[in-house]
Design a protein around this motif. Structure first.
Motif, mmCIF file in Angstrom:
data_model
loop_
_atom_site.group_PDB
_atom_site.id
_atom_site.type_symbol
_atom_site.label_atom_id
_atom_site.label_comp_id
_atom_site.label_asym_id
_atom_site.label_seq_id
_atom_site.Cartn_x
_atom_site.Cartn_y
_atom_site.Cartn_z
ATOM 1 N N ILE A 458 0.831 -1.205 0.000
ATOM 2 C CA ILE A 458 0.000 0.000 0.000
ATOM 3 C C ILE A 458 0.864 1.253 0.000
ATOM 4 O O ILE A 458 0.629 2.191 -0.759
ATOM 5 N N GLY A 459 1.891 1.251 0.837
ATOM 6 C CA GLY A 459 2.820 2.367 0.868
ATOM 7 C C GLY A 459 2.167 3.671 1.314
ATOM 8 O O GLY A 459 1.059 3.695 1.861
ATOM 9 N N GLY A 460 2.877 4.781 1.113
ATOM 10 C CA GLY A 460 2.355 6.080 1.499
ATOM 11 C C GLY A 460 2.839 6.500 2.876
ATOM 12 O O GLY A 460 3.411 5.710 3.641
ATOM 13 N N ASP A 461 2.602 7.758 3.208
ATOM 14 C CA ASP A 461 3.115 8.325 4.463
ATOM 15 C C ASP A 461 2.539 7.620 5.682
ATOM 16 O O ASP A 461 3.258 7.347 6.649
ATOM 17 N N GLU A 462 1.232 7.337 5.672
ATOM 18 C CA GLU A 462 0.603 6.713 6.835
ATOM 19 C C GLU A 462 1.189 5.328 7.095
ATOM 20 O O GLU A 462 1.477 4.964 8.248
ATOM 21 N N ALA A 463 1.383 4.566 6.037
ATOM 22 C CA ALA A 463 1.952 3.231 6.186
ATOM 23 C C ALA A 463 3.396 3.299 6.689
ATOM 24 O O ALA A 463 3.782 2.554 7.594
ATOM 25 N N GLU A 464 4.175 4.176 6.103
ATOM 26 C CA GLU A 464 5.570 4.316 6.510
ATOM 27 C C GLU A 464 5.677 4.776 7.955
ATOM 28 O O GLU A 464 6.532 4.302 8.720
ATOM 29 N N GLN A 465 4.810 5.703 8.354
ATOM 30 C CA GLN A 465 4.839 6.202 9.728
ATOM 31 C C GLN A 465 4.473 5.096 10.711
ATOM 32 O O GLN A 465 5.120 4.922 11.760
ATOM 33 N N ALA A 466 3.444 4.311 10.373
ATOM 34 C CA ALA A 466 3.012 3.222 11.249
ATOM 35 C C ALA A 466 4.105 2.177 11.387
ATOM 36 O O ALA A 466 4.371 1.666 12.480
ATOM 37 N N MET A 467 4.751 1.846 10.291
ATOM 38 C CA MET A 467 5.838 0.868 10.310
ATOM 39 C C MET A 467 7.011 1.399 11.134
ATOM 40 O O MET A 467 7.618 0.672 11.934
ATOM 41 N N HIS A 468 7.309 2.673 10.956
ATOM 42 C CA HIS A 468 8.438 3.275 11.669
ATOM 43 C C HIS A 468 8.192 3.287 13.172
ATOM 44 O O HIS A 468 9.076 2.904 13.963
ATOM 45 N N VAL A 469 6.992 3.711 13.576
ATOM 46 C CA VAL A 469 6.668 3.773 15.004
ATOM 47 C C VAL A 469 6.760 2.383 15.634
ATOM 48 O O VAL A 469 7.323 2.205 16.722
ATOM 49 N N THR A 470 6.209 1.404 14.952
ATOM 50 C CA THR A 470 6.228 0.041 15.488
ATOM 51 C C THR A 470 7.652 -0.473 15.637
ATOM 52 O O THR A 470 8.000 -1.117 16.639
ATOM 53 N N LYS A 471 8.478 -0.218 14.657
ATOM 54 C CA LYS A 471 9.871 -0.676 14.708
ATOM 55 C C LYS A 471 10.635 0.020 15.835
ATOM 56 O O LYS A 471 11.421 -0.609 16.550
ATOM 57 N N VAL A 472 10.408 1.319 15.989
ATOM 58 C CA VAL A 472 11.087 2.056 17.068
ATOM 59 C C VAL A 472 10.674 1.515 18.431
ATOM 60 O O VAL A 472 11.518 1.285 19.309
ATOM 61 N N LEU A 473 9.358 1.288 18.599
ATOM 62 C CA LEU A 473 8.877 0.753 19.872
ATOM 63 C C LEU A 473 9.459 -0.634 20.142
ATOM 64 O O LEU A 473 9.833 -0.958 21.279
#
Length: 484
Positions: A458-473
Protein backbone atom coordinates in the motif's frame (compact mmCIF):
# COMPACT_ATOMS: atom_id res chain seq x y z
CA UNK A 1 -19.35 -36.07 -15.22
CA UNK A 2 -18.82 -36.08 -11.50
CA UNK A 3 -20.15 -35.78 -7.99
CA UNK A 4 -18.11 -33.56 -5.67
CA UNK A 5 -18.24 -30.36 -3.69
CA UNK A 6 -14.71 -29.33 -2.81
CA UNK A 7 -11.70 -28.26 -4.82
CA UNK A 8 -7.97 -28.71 -4.57
CA UNK A 9 -5.39 -26.32 -5.94
CA UNK A 10 -2.49 -26.70 -8.31
CA UNK A 11 0.43 -24.27 -8.55
CA UNK A 12 0.78 -21.66 -11.25
CA UNK A 13 3.45 -19.27 -12.38
CA UNK A 14 2.57 -15.95 -10.79
CA UNK A 15 3.32 -12.53 -12.19
CA UNK A 16 5.25 -10.12 -10.04
CA UNK A 17 2.00 -8.43 -8.99
CA UNK A 18 0.49 -11.75 -7.91
CA UNK A 19 3.49 -13.01 -5.97
CA UNK A 20 2.26 -11.74 -2.61
CA UNK A 21 -1.07 -13.49 -3.03
CA UNK A 22 0.67 -16.84 -2.69
CA UNK A 23 2.27 -16.02 0.65
CA UNK A 24 0.20 -18.16 3.05
CA UNK A 25 1.26 -21.77 3.38
CA UNK A 26 -1.70 -23.65 4.84
CA UNK A 27 -1.84 -27.03 6.39
CA UNK A 28 -2.23 -30.08 4.19
CA UNK A 29 -5.46 -30.18 2.22
CA UNK A 30 -6.44 -26.51 2.64
CA UNK A 31 -6.85 -24.06 -0.21
CA UNK A 32 -4.47 -21.14 -0.56
CA UNK A 33 -4.85 -17.68 -2.07
CA UNK A 34 -2.62 -18.95 -4.87
CA UNK A 35 -5.45 -21.08 -6.17
CA UNK A 36 -5.79 -19.88 -9.75
CA UNK A 37 -6.31 -21.69 -13.01
CA UNK A 38 -4.69 -19.92 -15.93
CA UNK A 39 -1.11 -20.99 -16.46
CA UNK A 40 -1.43 -24.06 -14.28
CA UNK A 41 0.72 -27.06 -14.97
CA UNK A 42 -0.50 -30.62 -14.74
CA UNK A 43 -2.16 -33.42 -16.61
CA UNK A 44 -5.07 -31.25 -17.85
CA UNK A 45 -3.08 -28.44 -19.45
CA UNK A 46 -2.97 -28.72 -23.21
CA UNK A 47 -5.95 -31.07 -23.49
CA UNK A 48 -8.11 -29.92 -26.36
CA UNK A 49 -11.51 -31.07 -25.11
CA UNK A 50 -13.07 -32.10 -21.82
CA UNK A 51 -16.16 -34.31 -22.19
CA UNK A 52 -19.08 -34.10 -19.75
CA UNK A 53 -21.57 -36.97 -19.85
CA UNK A 54 -23.74 -39.32 -17.82
CA UNK A 55 -22.16 -42.67 -17.05
CA UNK A 56 -25.33 -44.23 -18.42
CA UNK A 57 -23.97 -43.14 -21.82
CA UNK A 58 -20.39 -44.33 -21.34
CA UNK A 59 -20.38 -46.60 -24.40
CA UNK A 60 -21.41 -43.81 -26.76
CA UNK A 61 -18.99 -41.42 -25.05
CA UNK A 62 -16.09 -43.82 -25.65
CA UNK A 63 -16.93 -44.05 -29.35
CA UNK A 64 -17.02 -40.25 -29.60
CA UNK A 65 -13.72 -40.02 -27.73
CA UNK A 66 -12.10 -42.49 -30.14
CA UNK A 67 -13.35 -40.55 -33.17
CA UNK A 68 -12.01 -37.28 -31.76
CA UNK A 69 -8.62 -38.76 -30.92
CA UNK A 70 -8.29 -40.24 -34.42
CA UNK A 71 -8.72 -36.66 -35.64
CA UNK A 72 -5.74 -35.63 -33.44
CA UNK A 73 -7.99 -33.94 -30.86
CA UNK A 74 -6.77 -34.70 -27.35
CA UNK A 75 -9.48 -35.53 -24.82
CA UNK A 76 -9.85 -35.59 -21.04
CA UNK A 77 -12.79 -37.52 -19.66
CA UNK A 78 -13.63 -39.28 -16.41
CA UNK A 79 -14.25 -42.93 -17.25
CA UNK A 80 -13.99 -44.20 -13.68
CA UNK A 81 -17.07 -42.64 -12.10
CA UNK A 82 -15.24 -40.60 -9.49
CA UNK A 83 -16.94 -40.59 -6.10
CA UNK A 84 -17.97 -37.37 -4.33
CA UNK A 85 -15.26 -35.50 -2.48
CA UNK A 86 -12.09 -33.51 -2.93
CA UNK A 87 -10.63 -35.81 -5.58
CA UNK A 88 -13.72 -35.45 -7.76
CA UNK A 89 -13.69 -31.66 -7.86
CA UNK A 90 -9.94 -31.56 -8.29
CA UNK A 91 -10.27 -33.73 -11.38
CA UNK A 92 -13.48 -32.37 -12.91
CA UNK A 93 -13.19 -28.68 -12.03
CA UNK A 94 -9.60 -28.37 -13.17
CA UNK A 95 -10.23 -30.38 -16.34
CA UNK A 96 -13.02 -28.00 -17.38
CA UNK A 97 -11.05 -24.84 -16.69
CA UNK A 98 -7.74 -26.04 -18.10
CA UNK A 99 -8.96 -27.65 -21.32
CA UNK A 100 -9.36 -25.51 -24.41
CA UNK A 101 -12.92 -26.60 -25.18
CA UNK A 102 -15.87 -28.36 -23.57
CA UNK A 103 -18.13 -31.02 -25.08
CA UNK A 104 -21.35 -32.08 -23.38
CA UNK A 105 -23.07 -35.31 -24.40
CA UNK A 106 -26.80 -34.64 -24.10
CA UNK A 107 -29.16 -37.46 -23.22
CA UNK A 108 -32.22 -37.88 -21.02
CA UNK A 109 -29.88 -38.83 -18.18
CA UNK A 110 -27.26 -36.10 -18.56
CA UNK A 111 -29.65 -33.15 -18.93
CA UNK A 112 -31.25 -34.09 -15.60
CA UNK A 113 -27.91 -34.64 -13.85
CA UNK A 114 -26.99 -31.91 -11.35
CA UNK A 115 -23.33 -32.65 -12.00
CA UNK A 116 -23.64 -32.19 -15.75
CA UNK A 117 -25.66 -29.00 -15.21
CA UNK A 118 -22.92 -27.63 -12.95
CA UNK A 119 -20.21 -28.58 -15.43
CA UNK A 120 -21.97 -26.85 -18.33
CA UNK A 121 -22.37 -23.71 -16.21
CA UNK A 122 -18.70 -23.71 -15.19
CA UNK A 123 -17.64 -24.15 -18.81
CA UNK A 124 -19.86 -21.22 -19.78
CA UNK A 125 -18.52 -18.75 -17.22
CA UNK A 126 -14.97 -19.99 -17.90
CA UNK A 127 -15.27 -18.72 -21.49
CA UNK A 128 -14.94 -22.16 -23.03
CA UNK A 129 -15.99 -23.06 -26.55
CA UNK A 130 -18.96 -25.34 -25.84
CA UNK A 131 -20.04 -28.11 -28.19
CA UNK A 132 -23.28 -30.05 -27.63
CA UNK A 133 -23.73 -33.56 -28.99
CA UNK A 134 -27.28 -34.86 -28.56
CA UNK A 135 -28.19 -38.54 -28.78
CA UNK A 136 -31.91 -37.77 -28.50
CA UNK A 137 -34.09 -35.36 -30.51
CA UNK A 138 -34.14 -31.71 -29.44
CA UNK A 139 -37.85 -31.85 -28.59
CA UNK A 140 -37.28 -34.76 -26.21
CA UNK A 141 -34.42 -33.09 -24.33
CA UNK A 142 -35.45 -29.46 -23.86
CA UNK A 143 -38.66 -30.15 -21.90
CA UNK A 144 -36.72 -31.97 -19.19
CA UNK A 145 -33.83 -29.49 -18.99
CA UNK A 146 -33.66 -26.98 -16.16
CA UNK A 147 -33.82 -23.31 -17.17
CA UNK A 148 -30.12 -22.68 -16.55
CA UNK A 149 -29.03 -25.38 -18.99
CA UNK A 150 -31.58 -24.22 -21.59
CA UNK A 151 -30.30 -20.65 -21.45
CA UNK A 152 -26.65 -21.66 -21.41
CA UNK A 153 -26.97 -23.96 -24.43
CA UNK A 154 -29.32 -21.67 -26.36
CA UNK A 155 -26.42 -20.11 -28.30
CA UNK A 156 -24.45 -23.31 -28.76
CA UNK A 157 -24.35 -25.25 -32.02
CA UNK A 158 -25.96 -28.67 -31.45
CA UNK A 159 -24.86 -31.81 -33.28
CA UNK A 160 -27.15 -34.86 -33.38
CA UNK A 161 -26.36 -38.56 -33.46
CA UNK A 162 -29.28 -40.47 -34.89
CA UNK A 163 -27.61 -43.84 -35.22
CA UNK A 164 -24.30 -45.32 -34.14
CA UNK A 165 -23.65 -46.73 -37.61
CA UNK A 166 -23.51 -43.18 -39.01
CA UNK A 167 -21.76 -41.66 -35.99
CA UNK A 168 -18.46 -40.89 -37.71
CA UNK A 169 -20.20 -39.22 -40.64
CA UNK A 170 -22.53 -37.24 -38.39
CA UNK A 171 -19.62 -36.01 -36.26
CA UNK A 172 -17.56 -34.67 -39.16
CA UNK A 173 -19.05 -31.14 -38.84
CA UNK A 174 -18.33 -31.27 -35.09
CA UNK A 175 -14.70 -32.27 -35.69
CA UNK A 176 -14.26 -29.45 -38.21
CA UNK A 177 -15.76 -26.94 -35.75
CA UNK A 178 -13.57 -28.11 -32.88
CA UNK A 179 -10.41 -28.03 -35.01
CA UNK A 180 -11.19 -24.54 -36.29
CA UNK A 181 -11.86 -23.30 -32.75
CA UNK A 182 -8.69 -24.90 -31.39
CA UNK A 183 -6.57 -23.21 -34.06
CA UNK A 184 -7.93 -19.80 -33.07
CA UNK A 185 -7.81 -20.48 -29.31
CA UNK A 186 -4.20 -21.65 -29.33
CA UNK A 187 -3.10 -18.71 -31.45
CA UNK A 188 -4.81 -16.14 -29.25
CA UNK A 189 -4.30 -17.66 -25.80
CA UNK A 190 -1.61 -15.19 -24.78
CA UNK A 191 -3.78 -12.30 -25.97
CA UNK A 192 -6.71 -13.60 -23.91
CA UNK A 193 -4.61 -13.77 -20.77
CA UNK A 194 -3.38 -10.22 -21.40
CA UNK A 195 -6.96 -8.95 -21.14
CA UNK A 196 -6.89 -9.25 -17.37
CA UNK A 197 -6.37 -5.86 -15.77
CA UNK A 198 -3.05 -5.54 -13.99
CA UNK A 199 -2.68 -1.79 -13.99
CA UNK A 200 -2.59 0.18 -10.75
CA UNK A 201 -4.38 3.12 -12.37
CA UNK A 202 -7.92 3.55 -11.11
CA UNK A 203 -10.77 4.51 -13.37
CA UNK A 204 -13.56 6.65 -12.01
CA UNK A 205 -16.02 5.09 -14.45
CA UNK A 206 -17.29 1.56 -14.60
CA UNK A 207 -16.02 -0.33 -17.65
CA UNK A 208 -18.09 -1.83 -20.41
CA UNK A 209 -19.50 -5.15 -19.22
CA UNK A 210 -17.39 -8.11 -20.19
CA UNK A 211 -18.88 -11.14 -21.92
CA UNK A 212 -18.45 -14.30 -19.88
CA UNK A 213 -18.53 -16.59 -22.90
CA UNK A 214 -17.31 -14.95 -26.08
CA UNK A 215 -17.80 -18.02 -28.25
CA UNK A 216 -21.49 -18.27 -27.36
CA UNK A 217 -21.78 -14.49 -27.72
CA UNK A 218 -20.40 -14.56 -31.27
CA UNK A 219 -22.65 -17.45 -32.27
CA UNK A 220 -25.70 -15.74 -30.73
CA UNK A 221 -25.03 -12.63 -32.84
CA UNK A 222 -24.53 -14.73 -35.98
CA UNK A 223 -27.77 -16.65 -35.37
CA UNK A 224 -29.65 -13.40 -34.78
CA UNK A 225 -28.32 -11.80 -37.96
CA UNK A 226 -29.06 -14.91 -40.00
CA UNK A 227 -32.64 -14.98 -38.71
CA UNK A 228 -33.08 -11.28 -39.49
CA UNK A 229 -31.76 -11.69 -43.05
CA UNK A 230 -34.01 -14.69 -43.67
CA UNK A 231 -37.04 -12.76 -42.47
CA UNK A 232 -36.32 -9.45 -44.19
CA UNK A 233 -39.68 -9.63 -46.01
CA UNK A 234 -41.57 -9.93 -42.74
CA UNK A 235 -40.29 -7.42 -40.24
CA UNK A 236 -43.47 -6.53 -38.37
CA UNK A 237 -41.75 -7.45 -35.11
CA UNK A 238 -38.60 -5.31 -35.07
CA UNK A 239 -37.88 -5.76 -31.35
CA UNK A 240 -35.03 -8.20 -32.04
CA UNK A 241 -33.08 -5.55 -33.97
CA UNK A 242 -34.28 -2.45 -32.13
CA UNK A 243 -31.28 -0.59 -30.69
CA UNK A 244 -31.12 0.47 -27.06
CA UNK A 245 -31.63 4.10 -28.01
CA UNK A 246 -34.57 3.30 -30.31
CA UNK A 247 -36.26 1.34 -27.51
CA UNK A 248 -35.72 4.20 -25.04
CA UNK A 249 -36.97 6.93 -27.39
CA UNK A 250 -40.01 4.97 -28.56
CA UNK A 251 -41.20 4.39 -24.98
CA UNK A 252 -39.96 7.40 -23.00
CA UNK A 253 -38.94 10.15 -25.42
CA UNK A 254 -35.66 11.49 -26.77
CA UNK A 255 -35.05 14.11 -24.07
CA UNK A 256 -35.80 11.87 -21.08
CA UNK A 257 -32.71 10.74 -19.15
CA UNK A 258 -34.43 9.21 -16.10
CA UNK A 259 -37.42 6.88 -15.93
CA UNK A 260 -39.22 5.12 -13.09
CA UNK A 261 -38.32 1.44 -12.91
CA UNK A 262 -41.93 0.11 -12.90
CA UNK A 263 -42.58 1.98 -16.14
CA UNK A 264 -39.37 0.63 -17.69
CA UNK A 265 -39.96 -2.96 -16.59
CA UNK A 266 -43.51 -2.86 -17.93
CA UNK A 267 -42.21 -1.68 -21.31
CA UNK A 268 -39.65 -4.49 -21.36
CA UNK A 269 -42.25 -7.05 -20.31
CA UNK A 270 -44.71 -6.17 -23.09
CA UNK A 271 -42.25 -5.33 -25.89
CA UNK A 272 -40.29 -8.54 -25.50
CA UNK A 273 -43.14 -10.95 -24.81
CA UNK A 274 -41.86 -13.20 -27.60
CA UNK A 275 -38.33 -13.13 -26.18
CA UNK A 276 -39.57 -14.26 -22.77
CA UNK A 277 -41.56 -17.00 -24.45
CA UNK A 278 -38.54 -18.22 -26.42
CA UNK A 279 -36.46 -18.23 -23.24
CA UNK A 280 -39.05 -20.58 -21.65
CA UNK A 281 -39.13 -18.64 -18.39
CA UNK A 282 -42.04 -18.78 -15.97
CA UNK A 283 -43.67 -15.58 -14.74
CA UNK A 284 -41.83 -15.96 -11.42
CA UNK A 285 -38.49 -16.45 -13.17
CA UNK A 286 -39.15 -13.44 -15.41
CA UNK A 287 -39.87 -11.23 -12.40
CA UNK A 288 -36.71 -12.46 -10.71
CA UNK A 289 -34.68 -11.62 -13.82
CA UNK A 290 -36.23 -8.14 -13.97
CA UNK A 291 -35.37 -7.63 -10.32
CA UNK A 292 -31.77 -8.71 -10.92
CA UNK A 293 -31.60 -6.48 -13.98
CA UNK A 294 -32.62 -3.52 -11.81
CA UNK A 295 -29.63 -4.19 -9.56
CA UNK A 296 -27.31 -4.61 -12.54
CA UNK A 297 -28.55 -1.28 -13.93
CA UNK A 298 -27.90 0.41 -10.56
CA UNK A 299 -31.51 1.53 -10.11
CA UNK A 300 -31.67 4.00 -7.22
CA UNK A 301 -34.84 5.14 -5.50
CA UNK A 302 -36.78 3.17 -8.10
CA UNK A 303 -35.39 5.32 -10.92
CA UNK A 304 -33.32 4.16 -13.91
CA UNK A 305 -30.71 6.40 -15.53
CA UNK A 306 -30.30 6.18 -19.32
CA UNK A 307 -26.53 5.97 -18.88
CA UNK A 308 -26.87 2.79 -16.80
CA UNK A 309 -29.37 1.36 -19.29
CA UNK A 310 -26.90 1.95 -22.12
CA UNK A 311 -24.12 0.32 -20.10
CA UNK A 312 -26.30 -2.77 -19.61
CA UNK A 313 -26.69 -3.04 -23.40
CA UNK A 314 -22.95 -2.66 -24.01
CA UNK A 315 -20.77 -5.76 -24.01
CA UNK A 316 -17.08 -5.69 -24.83
CA UNK A 317 -17.61 -2.15 -26.09
CA UNK A 318 -20.28 -3.26 -28.56
CA UNK A 319 -23.83 -2.00 -28.17
CA UNK A 320 -26.45 -4.74 -28.45
CA UNK A 321 -30.19 -4.61 -29.07
CA UNK A 322 -31.90 -4.81 -25.69
CA UNK A 323 -33.40 -8.21 -26.56
CA UNK A 324 -29.93 -9.69 -27.08
CA UNK A 325 -28.62 -8.05 -23.92
CA UNK A 326 -31.49 -9.63 -21.95
CA UNK A 327 -30.80 -13.09 -23.40
CA UNK A 328 -27.10 -12.79 -22.64
CA UNK A 329 -27.70 -11.49 -19.12
CA UNK A 330 -30.19 -14.30 -18.41
CA UNK A 331 -27.74 -16.99 -19.55
CA UNK A 332 -24.91 -15.54 -17.47
CA UNK A 333 -27.11 -15.01 -14.42
CA UNK A 334 -28.43 -18.57 -14.38
CA UNK A 335 -24.97 -20.01 -15.07
CA UNK A 336 -23.66 -18.10 -12.05
CA UNK A 337 -26.62 -19.18 -9.91
CA UNK A 338 -25.91 -22.78 -10.90
CA UNK A 339 -22.26 -22.73 -9.87
CA UNK A 340 -22.76 -20.60 -6.74
CA UNK A 341 -25.49 -22.82 -5.37
CA UNK A 342 -24.42 -24.24 -2.02
CA UNK A 343 -24.75 -27.77 -3.44
CA UNK A 344 -22.82 -27.00 -6.62
CA UNK A 345 -20.13 -29.53 -7.47
CA UNK A 346 -17.93 -26.89 -9.13
CA UNK A 347 -18.39 -23.95 -6.77
CA UNK A 348 -14.78 -23.31 -5.84
CA UNK A 349 -13.58 -23.57 -9.43
CA UNK A 350 -16.19 -21.00 -10.45
CA UNK A 351 -15.26 -18.53 -7.71
CA UNK A 352 -11.58 -18.64 -8.61
CA UNK A 353 -12.31 -18.28 -12.31
CA UNK A 354 -14.60 -15.26 -11.86
CA UNK A 355 -11.64 -13.09 -10.93
CA UNK A 356 -11.18 -12.36 -14.64
CA UNK A 357 -14.52 -10.56 -14.98
CA UNK A 358 -15.37 -7.04 -13.84
CA UNK A 359 -19.09 -6.39 -13.44
CA UNK A 360 -21.57 -5.58 -10.70
CA UNK A 361 -22.89 -9.15 -10.83
CA UNK A 362 -19.46 -10.65 -10.18
CA UNK A 363 -18.61 -8.19 -7.39
CA UNK A 364 -22.01 -8.78 -5.75
CA UNK A 365 -21.58 -12.56 -5.90
CA UNK A 366 -18.13 -12.48 -4.38
CA UNK A 367 -19.18 -10.02 -1.66
CA UNK A 368 -22.14 -12.25 -0.78
CA UNK A 369 -19.71 -15.12 -0.30
CA UNK A 370 -17.47 -13.04 1.95
CA UNK A 371 -20.35 -11.94 4.15
CA UNK A 372 -22.41 -15.11 4.35
CA UNK A 373 -20.19 -18.10 3.66
CA UNK A 374 -19.43 -20.53 6.49
CA UNK A 375 -16.75 -22.54 4.66
CA UNK A 376 -13.43 -20.71 5.20
CA UNK A 377 -11.89 -22.26 2.08
CA UNK A 378 -14.56 -20.62 -0.08
CA UNK A 379 -14.11 -17.32 1.74
CA UNK A 380 -10.36 -17.42 1.05
CA UNK A 381 -10.81 -17.96 -2.68
CA UNK A 382 -13.59 -15.34 -2.85
CA UNK A 383 -11.34 -12.76 -1.16
CA UNK A 384 -8.49 -13.26 -3.61
CA UNK A 385 -10.85 -13.36 -6.59
CA UNK A 386 -12.50 -10.14 -5.38
CA UNK A 387 -9.13 -8.38 -5.23
CA UNK A 388 -8.50 -9.26 -8.87
CA UNK A 389 -12.03 -8.45 -10.05
CA UNK A 390 -12.10 -5.06 -8.30
CA UNK A 391 -8.59 -3.87 -9.20
CA UNK A 392 -8.37 -0.80 -11.41
CA UNK A 393 -12.00 0.33 -10.96
CA UNK A 394 -12.48 2.87 -8.18
CA UNK A 395 -16.18 2.23 -7.60
CA UNK A 396 -15.53 -1.53 -7.34
CA UNK A 397 -12.54 -1.03 -5.05
CA UNK A 398 -14.62 0.90 -2.50
CA UNK A 399 -17.18 -1.90 -2.28
CA UNK A 400 -14.50 -4.60 -2.16
CA UNK A 401 -12.67 -2.87 0.70
CA UNK A 402 -15.76 -3.07 2.91
CA UNK A 403 -16.09 -6.82 2.43
CA UNK A 404 -12.38 -7.55 2.69
CA UNK A 405 -12.04 -5.63 5.95
CA UNK A 406 -14.48 -8.14 7.46
CA UNK A 407 -11.98 -10.88 6.65
CA UNK A 408 -9.42 -9.33 8.99
CA UNK A 409 -11.61 -10.20 11.99
CA UNK A 410 -12.34 -13.76 10.87
CA UNK A 411 -11.46 -16.58 13.26
CA UNK A 412 -9.78 -18.61 10.48
CA UNK A 413 -6.17 -17.57 9.97
CA UNK A 414 -6.20 -18.28 6.22
CA UNK A 415 -9.16 -15.93 5.80
CA UNK A 416 -7.26 -13.22 7.69
CA UNK A 417 -4.18 -13.81 5.53
CA UNK A 418 -6.13 -13.66 2.28
CA UNK A 419 -7.91 -10.50 3.46
CA UNK A 420 -4.56 -8.84 4.17
CA UNK A 421 -3.09 -9.78 0.81
CA UNK A 422 -6.22 -8.81 -1.10
CA UNK A 423 -6.28 -5.36 0.54
CA UNK A 424 -2.60 -5.01 -0.27
CA UNK A 425 -3.26 -5.72 -3.93
CA UNK A 426 -6.01 -3.09 -3.93
CA UNK A 427 -3.62 -0.64 -2.21
CA UNK A 428 -6.34 0.10 0.32
CA UNK A 429 -5.16 3.07 2.37
CA UNK A 430 -8.30 2.96 4.53
CA UNK A 431 -7.20 -0.44 5.85
CA UNK A 432 -3.76 0.67 7.08
CA UNK A 433 -4.66 1.01 10.75
CA UNK A 434 -6.35 -2.41 10.85
CA UNK A 435 -3.44 -4.04 9.02
CA UNK A 436 -0.96 -2.48 11.44
CA UNK A 437 -3.03 -3.82 14.34
CA UNK A 438 -2.82 -7.34 12.87
CA UNK A 439 0.89 -6.98 12.12
CA UNK A 440 1.55 -6.06 15.74
CA UNK A 441 -0.92 -8.26 17.60
CA UNK A 442 -2.06 -11.34 15.66
CA UNK A 443 -1.00 -14.54 17.37
CA UNK A 444 -0.28 -16.32 14.06
CA UNK A 445 3.08 -15.44 12.47
CA UNK A 446 1.88 -16.02 8.88
CA UNK A 447 -0.97 -13.52 9.42
CA UNK A 448 1.52 -10.95 10.74
CA UNK A 449 3.70 -11.58 7.68
CA UNK A 450 0.73 -11.15 5.32
CA UNK A 451 -0.23 -7.89 7.05
CA UNK A 452 3.32 -6.59 6.68
CA UNK A 453 3.38 -7.49 2.99
CA UNK A 454 0.09 -5.65 2.50
CA UNK A 455 1.30 -2.54 4.33
CA UNK A 456 4.43 -2.43 2.17
CA UNK A 457 2.33 -2.84 -0.98
CA UNK A 458 0.00 0.00 0.00
CA UNK A 459 2.82 2.37 0.87
CA UNK A 460 2.35 6.08 1.50
CA UNK A 461 3.12 8.33 4.46
CA UNK A 462 0.60 6.71 6.83
CA UNK A 463 1.95 3.23 6.19
CA UNK A 464 5.57 4.32 6.51
CA UNK A 465 4.84 6.20 9.73
CA UNK A 466 3.01 3.22 11.25
CA UNK A 467 5.84 0.87 10.31
CA UNK A 468 8.44 3.27 11.67
CA UNK A 469 6.67 3.77 15.00
CA UNK A 470 6.23 0.04 15.49
CA UNK A 471 9.87 -0.68 14.71
CA UNK A 472 11.09 2.06 17.07
CA UNK A 473 8.88 0.75 19.87
CA UNK A 474 10.12 -2.79 19.26
CA UNK A 475 13.73 -1.60 19.43
CA UNK A 476 13.07 0.29 22.68
CA UNK A 477 11.42 -2.77 24.21
CA UNK A 478 14.41 -4.84 23.09
CA UNK A 479 16.80 -2.45 24.80
CA UNK A 480 14.78 -2.57 28.00
CA UNK A 481 14.92 -6.35 27.97
CA UNK A 482 18.69 -6.28 27.61
CA UNK A 483 19.09 -3.75 30.44
CA UNK A 484 17.18 -6.12 32.74
Amino acid sequence: MGNGNTHHRRPKKHSKDDASLAAPTPSEGRLTPSMQHRGTVGKFQGKDVMISYSHQDIDIMRKIKTILEKADITVWVDETGLSPGTSYLREIGEAIVDSYAFLVLLSQDSVQSKYCQDEVSLAYISNKSIFAVAIKPFDELTPIMDLGMKLTLSAVQWHFITGESKMHEQLEPLISSIQANLTVLKQTQSDSEAEERTTDDESEEEPSNYVMNRQAFKLRRLMSRTRILSEEDDLEDTSEIQTDKEFWISHFGEDIQMVEWPKFSQAVDTTYAEVWKQMLVTEQQKQLLLHLMSKEMAVKKNVLNFKEFKRFCTRDRETLPLSQAIRLYAAETYAMKEVFNVNSSVRLSAIANLRKYQSKAVIDSLLDLLEGEEDPDITVVAAISLAHAASGIKMFKKRAEIGLLLCLDHKDRLVRESGCLALGRLKSKKSISKLVQLWRNDTISSVREAAQIAINQIGGDEAEQAMHVTKVLSEEIGLLKKSD
